[in-house]
Design a protein around this motif. Structure first.
Motif, PDB file in Angstrom:
ATOM      1  N   ILE A  20      59.811  39.311  11.388  1.00 25.99           N
ATOM      2  CA  ILE A  20      60.813  39.315  12.359  1.00 25.99           C
ATOM      3  C   ILE A  20      62.130  38.604  12.156  1.00 25.99           C
ATOM      4  O   ILE A  20      62.057  37.524  12.160  1.00 25.99           O
ATOM      5  N   THR A  21      63.119  39.605  12.035  1.00 26.73           N
ATOM      6  CA  THR A  21      64.618  38.976  11.683  1.00 26.73           C
ATOM      7  C   THR A  21      65.602  39.926  12.302  1.00 26.73           C
ATOM      8  O   THR A  21      65.589  41.113  12.332  1.00 26.73           O
ATOM      9  N   ASP A  22      66.666  39.047  12.353  1.00 21.66           N
ATOM     10  CA  ASP A  22      67.858  39.993  12.612  1.00 21.66           C
ATOM     11  C   ASP A  22      68.890  40.041  11.335  1.00 21.66           C
ATOM     12  O   ASP A  22      69.845  40.573  11.407  1.00 21.66           O
ATOM     13  N   ASN A  23      68.306  39.699  10.226  1.00 24.79           N
ATOM     14  CA  ASN A  23      68.943  39.640   8.979  1.00 24.79           C
ATOM     15  C   ASN A  23      68.047  40.547   7.942  1.00 24.79           C
ATOM     16  O   ASN A  23      67.651  40.202   6.813  1.00 24.79           O
ATOM     17  N   VAL A  24      67.943  41.854   8.303  1.00 26.10           N
ATOM     18  CA  VAL A  24      67.125  42.832   7.523  1.00 26.10           C
ATOM     19  C   VAL A  24      67.493  42.749   5.918  1.00 26.10           C
ATOM     20  O   VAL A  24      66.522  42.706   5.070  1.00 26.10           O
ATOM     21  N   ASP A  25      68.814  43.098   5.688  1.00 24.85           N
ATOM     22  CA  ASP A  25      69.240  43.451   4.371  1.00 24.85           C
ATOM     23  C   ASP A  25      69.086  41.942   3.316  1.00 24.85           C
ATOM     24  O   ASP A  25      68.629  42.296   2.279  1.00 24.85           O
ATOM     25  N   GLU A  26      69.304  40.964   3.940  1.00 26.77           N
ATOM     26  CA  GLU A  26      68.969  39.630   3.208  1.00 26.77           C
ATOM     27  C   GLU A  26      67.529  39.733   2.840  1.00 26.77           C
ATOM     28  O   GLU A  26      67.045  39.335   1.766  1.00 26.77           O
ATOM     29  N   MET A  27      66.544  39.639   3.938  1.00 23.77           N
ATOM     30  CA  MET A  27      65.215  39.441   3.708  1.00 23.77           C
ATOM     31  C   MET A  27      64.503  40.413   2.861  1.00 23.77           C
ATOM     32  O   MET A  27      63.760  40.128   2.292  1.00 23.77           O
ATOM     33  N   ARG A  28      64.995  41.557   2.839  1.00 21.57           N
ATOM     34  CA  ARG A  28      64.519  42.611   1.822  1.00 21.57           C
ATOM     35  C   ARG A  28      64.289  42.125   0.527  1.00 21.57           C
ATOM     36  O   ARG A  28      63.391  42.456  -0.281  1.00 21.57           O
ATOM     37  N   LYS A  29      65.291  41.245   0.103  1.00 22.64           N
ATOM     38  CA  LYS A  29      65.542  40.743  -1.179  1.00 22.64           C
ATOM     39  C   LYS A  29      64.393  39.834  -1.632  1.00 22.64           C
ATOM     40  O   LYS A  29      63.794  39.715  -2.735  1.00 22.64           O
ATOM     41  N   TYR A  30      63.716  39.387  -0.727  1.00 23.91           N
ATOM     42  CA  TYR A  30      62.647  38.457  -0.986  1.00 23.91           C
ATOM     43  C   TYR A  30      61.109  38.954  -0.616  1.00 23.91           C
ATOM     44  O   TYR A  30      60.055  38.384  -0.986  1.00 23.91           O
ATOM     45  N   LEU A  31      61.133  40.171  -0.104  1.00 27.27           N
ATOM     46  CA  LEU A  31      59.890  40.790   0.217  1.00 27.27           C
ATOM     47  C   LEU A  31      59.333  41.947  -0.500  1.00 27.27           C
ATOM     48  O   LEU A  31      60.000  42.578  -1.475  1.00 27.27           O
ATOM     49  N   GLY A  32      57.984  42.192  -0.831  1.00 29.36           N
ATOM     50  CA  GLY A  32      57.378  42.862  -1.626  1.00 29.36           C
ATOM     51  C   GLY A  32      57.003  44.169  -0.724  1.00 29.36           C
ATOM     52  O   GLY A  32      57.246  44.338   0.295  1.00 29.36           O
ATOM     53  N   ASN A  33      56.590  45.260  -1.545  1.00 26.79           N
ATOM     54  CA  ASN A  33      56.217  46.541  -1.054  1.00 26.79           C
ATOM     55  C   ASN A  33      55.322  46.592   0.113  1.00 26.79           C
ATOM     56  O   ASN A  33      54.986  47.300   1.080  1.00 26.79           O
ATOM     57  N   ASP A  34      54.161  45.412  -0.138  1.00 23.65           N
ATOM     58  CA  ASP A  34      53.270  45.458   0.732  1.00 23.65           C
ATOM     59  C   ASP A  34      53.363  44.339   1.984  1.00 23.65           C
ATOM     60  O   ASP A  34      52.563  43.999   2.661  1.00 23.65           O
ATOM     61  N   ASP A  35      54.643  43.964   2.008  1.00 24.50           N
ATOM     62  CA  ASP A  35      55.035  42.963   3.205  1.00 24.50           C
ATOM     63  C   ASP A  35      55.616  44.026   4.276  1.00 24.50           C
ATOM     64  O   ASP A  35      55.966  45.160   4.319  1.00 24.50           O
ATOM     65  N   TYR A  36      55.877  43.532   5.349  1.00 28.67           N
ATOM     66  CA  TYR A  36      56.384  44.105   6.516  1.00 28.67           C
ATOM     67  C   TYR A  36      57.474  43.503   7.186  1.00 28.67           C
ATOM     68  O   TYR A  36      57.717  42.200   7.132  1.00 28.67           O
ATOM     69  N   ILE A  37      58.421  44.034   7.635  1.00 27.54           N
ATOM     70  CA  ILE A  37      59.894  43.711   8.433  1.00 27.54           C
ATOM     71  C   ILE A  37      60.105  44.436   9.486  1.00 27.54           C
ATOM     72  O   ILE A  37      60.119  45.691   9.520  1.00 27.54           O
ATOM     73  N   ILE A  38      60.490  43.876  10.561  1.00 26.84           N
ATOM     74  CA  ILE A  38      60.697  44.309  11.797  1.00 26.84           C
ATOM     75  C   ILE A  38      62.140  43.767  12.291  1.00 26.84           C
ATOM     76  O   ILE A  38      62.309  42.403  12.265  1.00 26.84           O
ATOM     77  N   LYS A  39      63.315  44.565  12.403  1.00 30.36           N
ATOM     78  CA  LYS A  39      64.477  44.348  12.695  1.00 30.36           C
ATOM     79  C   LYS A  39      64.686  44.005  14.254  1.00 30.36           C
ATOM     80  O   LYS A  39      64.382  44.950  15.093  1.00 30.36           O
ATOM     81  N   VAL A  40      65.105  42.827  14.482  1.00 31.14           N
ATOM     82  CA  VAL A  40      65.839  42.616  16.090  1.00 31.14           C
ATOM     83  C   VAL A  40      67.087  42.384  16.078  1.00 31.14           C
ATOM     84  O   VAL A  40      67.758  41.977  15.030  1.00 31.14           O
ATOM     85  N   PRO A  41      67.615  42.777  17.391  1.00 27.54           N
ATOM     86  CA  PRO A  41      69.157  42.561  17.259  1.00 27.54           C
ATOM     87  C   PRO A  41      69.554  40.925  17.395  1.00 27.54           C
ATOM     88  O   PRO A  41      68.664  40.163  17.635  1.00 27.54           O
ATOM     89  N   ASN A  42      70.681  40.676  16.995  1.00 26.32           N
ATOM     90  CA  ASN A  42      71.083  39.345  17.041  1.00 26.32           C
ATOM     91  C   ASN A  42      71.525  38.859  18.414  1.00 26.32           C
ATOM     92  O   ASN A  42      72.143  39.428  19.006  1.00 26.32           O
ATOM     93  N   THR A  43      71.102  37.663  18.643  1.00 28.14           N
ATOM     94  CA  THR A  43      71.583  37.149  20.075  1.00 28.14           C
ATOM     95  C   THR A  43      71.658  35.358  19.958  1.00 28.14           C
ATOM     96  O   THR A  43      71.438  35.052  18.909  1.00 28.14           O
ATOM     97  N   ILE A  44      72.149  34.971  20.984  1.00 28.96           N
ATOM     98  CA  ILE A  44      72.236  33.573  20.946  1.00 28.96           C
ATOM     99  C   ILE A  44      70.851  32.741  20.841  1.00 28.96           C
ATOM    100  O   ILE A  44      69.905  33.207  21.399  1.00 28.96           O
ATOM    101  N   PRO A  45      70.828  31.587  20.269  1.00 32.15           N
ATOM    102  CA  PRO A  45      69.631  30.765  20.192  1.00 32.15           C
ATOM    103  C   PRO A  45      68.739  30.733  21.595  1.00 32.15           C
ATOM    104  O   PRO A  45      67.402  30.806  21.721  1.00 32.15           O
ATOM    105  N   GLN A  46      69.769  30.535  22.525  1.00 33.83           N
ATOM    106  CA  GLN A  46      69.048  30.216  23.886  1.00 33.83           C
ATOM    107  C   GLN A  46      68.101  31.450  24.454  1.00 33.83           C
ATOM    108  O   GLN A  46      67.285  31.623  25.310  1.00 33.83           O
ATOM    109  N   LEU A  47      68.757  32.854  23.989  1.00 39.51           N
ATOM    110  CA  LEU A  47      67.844  33.969  24.464  1.00 39.51           C
ATOM    111  C   LEU A  47      67.106  34.444  23.417  1.00 39.51           C
ATOM    112  O   LEU A  47      66.319  35.483  23.669  1.00 39.51           O
TER     113      LEU A  47
END
Ligand code: M6R
Length: 647
Positions: free
Chosen positions: A583-610
């Motif tokens: 689960i990440t708000d930084n999908v583009d960077e994350m894709r570099k590290y993941l393989g085809n059988d991994d999963y990625i879910i994009k969430v909007p960026n917000t402040i840490p408290q929320l």
């Protein structure tokens, strides 16, 4: 637990007593039965039957109704299994088939009680299901809670010649009323009350009088006042479509409900009590599925609204509204202690991170169930906040009592209006999230985090800080809607995810409680082993688990430091060929590290408290769709109940 058995030697007796005690301890884990009673001009069988369906969410394994028939005799009909025929496979037991014929109710009665039982004393069975009828057949009771001294009472009653037909603690109530009955039904109930130890609420009907008596001590009981009818119940749900007028009984109060909507409320000592009639704060629509397959899915989707409800009227009046919710907050707060269980505890953990980092006040979050047995050191200027969706959780209630007795400043963050924790706390905030019916808590968690942020804003004397939180809160409903853009993807991957036997949920800092909560959701509704772990701790042991059957679920959002550190932990898993879902708000960077059988879910960026609000929603959806794929009973998972009202 049959006390009448003869034991050949002391050792056998000792073992028997040990078994009884063990059984009692197991029994005391949970009890969340639901009770309902109707007196009025309609067919009470139908009203109670429909009311029981609304109480299902509390969890149950057997069900029963008791009523006065046309001749004034008491009848009881009970069943193990479900209330409705449509909820069971053909041939499996259910109450409906016993009380309906050709789609119509077989019985008609104007004085009816009903019960959903979640087994504590004695296995789920017809004979242990309520109502319990006294040996004479004159009285029938339904009971929620535990009669702690039932064993002694049962022995006394057996010595007096009473025969028991169940293994329950509750049956003593029916026989005691019968024993004390001397022409005055109310008096017999009052005398019975003086004998009972424990937390309970119960309803009783009798052959001799045309009224229902309800008594409350420790377990919830509220009364719907209709035009010509009264419905008494564990909560408002069974009557919210018939009346919005409600009175909430306090401990040590009893109600005598008559025909024509008349009633008397008295103390257990018999003194008349004037009760305020309040309004039920929600509509019938709030407790229907509104087209969703499950309440849980509906409640997940309500979050743009429920999150907004938690802050909208408050943020523009922080210094009046929110401060008024926490009157006389100590000036020099020693510590903020968040108390709760399960999901509410994890919301409290989020609070701990916020309070320490942004308010610079020492803070901790405590499992209420551990806290109450620790003789905790509490100071007068400690601020203790009890978090609870239901407001009925026994451990949290007990923890609140302890800190209150020790002189701390106490408050509640509670969803259920008028609930016991709300009343005991006396101050704090309601979530205004509406009834949460799915056993798995979802919308309460996200609203709790809003409330925690609002509370913390009182501790932080910095207008810029407050304004930045308020601005971001206002953006949240739309950001949550953006999270739902992932729903199709999550539904599509659920069958593949469901193949894993183990899950590690990993997050750091404020995302650590999110990992715990995500894992709890997967465990409780999909029945798959899932563990929440601080990602920094992963290499101190859990990394040994990495294999083809383990999916590591990473929550990687937040400030750059936390982001980078959690990413390093992910790479440690990847370098061991582990499979991950991120689960990440930084999908583009994350894709570099993941393989085809991994999963990625994009969430909007917000402040840490929320960020926990945004991050938990895909994890709620993930467990929902995995559980649905596996055909689990999502709204009523096995062995679980919505309100855990006994320690
Ligand atoms: O009603 P409460 O918030 O006090 O309930 C506390 C826990 O029992 C509850 O969060 C439980 O863990 C849920 N099943 C979690 O989904």
């Amino acid at each position: 637990m049959d006390g009448a058995r003869v034991y050949k030697n002391k050792n056998a007796l000792f073992i028997y007593i040990r078994c009884c005690l063990d059984a009692c301890l197991i029994c005391l884990v949970v009890n969340m039965c639901g009770i309902i009673g109707y007196i009025g001009n309609d067919n009470g069988i139908e009203v109670v039957f429909n009311g029981l369906i609304r109480l299902e969410y509390r969890g149950y394994d057997s069900v029963g109704i008791g009523f006065k028939d046309k001749k004034g005799k008491i009848k009881a009909v009970k069943s193990v299994g479900r209330i409705q025929r449509s909820d069971v496979a053909p041939g499996m037991p259910n109450l409906e088939e016993k009380i309906k014929e050709n789609g119509r109710f077989k019985f008609d009665s104007q004085i009816v009680i009903g019960h959903t039982r979640w087994a504590t004393h004695g296995a789920p069975s017809e004979r242990n299901a309520h109502p319990h009828v006294s040996m004479s057949g004159r009285f029938a009771i339904v009971h929620n809670g535990i009669i702690e001294n039932y064993y002694t009472l049962k022995k006394e009653l057996v010595d007096k010649g009473y025969k028991f037909s169940s293994e329950t603690d509750s049956e003593v109530i029916a026989h005691l009323i019968d024993y004390f009955y001397n022409g005055d039904f109310v008096e017999a109930v009052r005398k019975t009350l003086t004998k009972l130890d424990g937390a309970y609420s119960f309803l009783v009907i009798s052959e001799v009088d045309d009224f229902i008596i309800g008594a409350k001590k420790g377990s919830p009981l509220c009364v719907g006042i209709g035009n010509d009818e009264i419905i008494i119940s564990s909560d408002e749900m069974p009557f919210v479509d018939r009346t919005k007028k409600v009175i909430y009984l306090n401990d040590n109060e009893l109600i005598i409900a008559y025909f024509n909507g008349n009633y008397d409320v008295k103390s257990f000592e018999g003194i008349d009590i004037e009760k305020e009639i309040k309004g039920v704060p929600y509509d019938i629509e709030a407790i229907t599925k509104a087209g969703y397959k499950h309440f849980m899915l509906k409640e997940i989707h309500e979050q743009p609204t429920t999150v907004k409800n938690a802050f909208i009227s408050r943020v523009d009046h922080l210094d009046t509204m929110v401060r008024d919710n926490f009157p006389n907050l100590p000036r020099n707060i020693n510590r903020v202690i968040y108390l709760g269980c399960g999901t509410s505890l994890y919301a409290g953990m989020v609070g701990m991170y916020i309070t320490e980092r942004y308010a610079h006040v020492p803070s901790r979050s405590e499992y209420a169930s551990e806290f109450i047995y620790r003789d905790p050191v509490i100071f007068r200027n400690d601020v203790c906040i009890a978090l609870s969706q239901s407001g009925e959780t026994a451990d949290t209630k007990e923890a609140l009592k302890i800190v209150k007795d020790k002189g701390a400043y106490v408050a509640g963050i509670v969803n259920t209006v008028g609930s016991q924790i709300a009343r005991l706390a006396g101050k704090g905030m309601y979530l205004h999230a509406g009834p949460e019916i799915g056993v798995a808590s979802t919308k309460a968690f996200t609203s709790q985090i809003i409330a925690i942020n609002l509370f913390n804003m009182l501790l932080i004397d910095d207008d810029d800080y407050r304004q930045s939180i308020i601005n971001e809160m206002k953006r949240l409903p739309n950001k949550i809607k953006d999270v739902f853009n992932n729903e199709d993807y999550i539904r599509d991957i659920a069958p593949m995810i469901a193949r894993y036997k183990n899950f590690l949920y990993l997050g750091r800092d404020i995302n650590y409680p999110v990992a715990l909560e995500g894992a709890l959701k997967m465990k409780e509704i999909a029945y798959i082993h899932a563990e929440g772990y601080s990602s920094g701790e992963m290499k101190h042991g859990p990394i040994a688990l990495v294999d083809d059957n383990l999916l590591s679920v990473f929550i990687i959002t937040g400030g750059r430091d936390i982001y980078q550190k959690t990413l390093n932990n992910l790479l440690e898993i990847k370098s061991r060929n582990g499979k991950v879902l991120v689960i990440t708000d930084n999908v583009d960077e994350m894709r570099k590290y993941l393989g085809n059988d991994d999963y990625i879910i994009k969430v909007p960026n917000t402040i840490p408290q929320l960020t926990p609000i945004i991050n938990i929603i895909p994890l709620q959806l993930l467990s929902y769709y995995v559980a649905d794929h596996l055909g689990r009973e999502i709204d009523k998972p096995r062995n679980l109940a919505k309100s855990v009202t006994v320690e």
